[in-house]
Write an enzyme that holds these catalytic residues in place. Structure first.
Site, short mmCIF file in Angstrom:
data_model
loop_
_atom_site.label_atom_id
_atom_site.label_comp_id
_atom_site.label_asym_id
_atom_site.label_seq_id
_atom_site.Cartn_x
_atom_site.Cartn_y
_atom_site.Cartn_z
N ASP A 104 13.37 4.28 45.66
CA ASP A 104 13.05 5.04 44.46
C ASP A 104 12.36 6.35 44.87
OD1 ASP A 104 12.89 4.68 41.32
OD2 ASP A 104 10.88 5.32 41.92
N TYR A 211 6.70 12.75 38.35
CA TYR A 211 7.82 13.23 37.53
C TYR A 211 7.53 14.61 36.95
CZ TYR A 211 9.87 8.56 37.67
OH TYR A 211 10.44 7.39 38.08
N HIS A 268 18.39 -2.01 40.73
CA HIS A 268 17.53 -1.01 41.37
C HIS A 268 16.52 -1.65 42.31
CE1 HIS A 268 15.69 2.97 41.54
NE2 HIS A 268 14.50 2.43 41.33
#
Length: 295
Positions: A104, A211, A268
């Protein structure tokens, strides 16, 4: 041979990172980089296996997470800064080179290191994140990926994502982990460990700032567009709820020594769903670095 988990606070790049260390001190260094919304514990299935094979394993809580420093500004979480944190860990370990394995956001940092500082890495293993150039293009040209990435835009809002995440004892975070993984991947005990990490002061804003910084400040430079020269092995769960599987294939042309292996039934969270297979593939990939006397 079993090794204890060692918990250390390590200074790097002007901050302190909590680093779980394991294995023979003189073994080849492997750095495991977690993603969102995890912490070092996400590698709980890999740490003992790599240590038993003769490697020295460092698994940090990256900045903003769990027991590591949490600088307050969004500007403190640019990809260059995140990469510099890991270079500082190599200096703290007294190592010229290491193998870096990332999942990730940790994989995004591994891509950055491979592009900008290949001389410091032996090789990189990437779990379920494409080369940054591929992801950037996909967000512009692939509607399916743009739809899957809706949360990135939500995370740009001030305070509201933190409030949602914190509600009802972190129900959003717990639901996201369980709702996007295979049944049984995250036990109740696992989720308790995660909620303890998320409850650390400043953690929710720290991990969301990754982010925010990427959205506001990241610019893909020419160096990041260059091919990755060192060996790269990409492992990818095809049932990823966040990233289209074809992004892995599109990343291969940017790797001069790249390999891709898909897990058809994994999501994921493939390293937690298929730990035995992932560990075997990681150790096989690092075979050239393994000490001759390793078990």
């Amino acid at each position: 041979m079993a090794f204890d988990l060692e918990h250390h606070q390590v200074p790097t790049n002007g901050i302190m990172l909590h680093v779980v260390q394991c294995g023979l001190p003189a073994g080849p260094l492997v750095v495991l980089l977690h993603g969102f919304p995890e912490f070092w514990y996400g590698w709980r299935h890999q740490i003992p296996a790599l240590a038993a094979a003769g490697f020295r394993v460092w698994a940090p809580d990256q900045r903003g997470y769990n027991l590591s420093s949490k600088p307050p500004r969004v500007a403190d979480y640019t990809i260059d800064t995140l990469g510099a944190d890991i270079l500082g860990l190599l200096e703290a370990a007294g190592r010229e080179k290491a193998t870096v394995i990332g999942h990730d956001w940790g994989a995004a940092v591994a891509w950055w290191l491979a592009a900008h500082h290949p001389e410091r890495l032996r090789r990189v293993a990437i779990l379920n994140v494409p080369h940054p150039a591929v992801l950037r293009q996909a967000l512009r040209q692939m509607p399916r990926q743009l739809l899957k990435s809706w949360y990135i835009f939500f995370f740009q809002l001030p305070w509201l994502p933190e409030k949602l995440f914190r509600r009802r004892q972190f129900r959003f975070g717990r639901g996201a982990l369980r709702g996007t993984s295979r049944p049984g991947t995250f036990t109740s005990e696992d989720l308790h460990r995660y909620t303890e990490a998320w409850a650390q002061p400043g953690t929710l804003t720290g991990m969301l700032n990754w982010y925010r910084a990427a959205f506001r400040r990241h610019r893909l430079g020419k160096q990041a567009m260059k091919n990755i020269s060192i060996p790269v092995r990409i492992l990818w769960g095809k049932q990823d709820a966040f990233l289209e599987p074809e992004l892995a294939q599109l990343s291969l042309p940017l790797c001069e020594q790249g390999e891709l292996l898909y897990f058809g039934d994994a999501t994921h969270w493939l390293h937690q769903e298929e730990p035995a297979a992932v560990n075997m593939l990681l150790l096989e990939f690092m075979q050239a670095d393994k000490p001759a006397s390793a078990v």
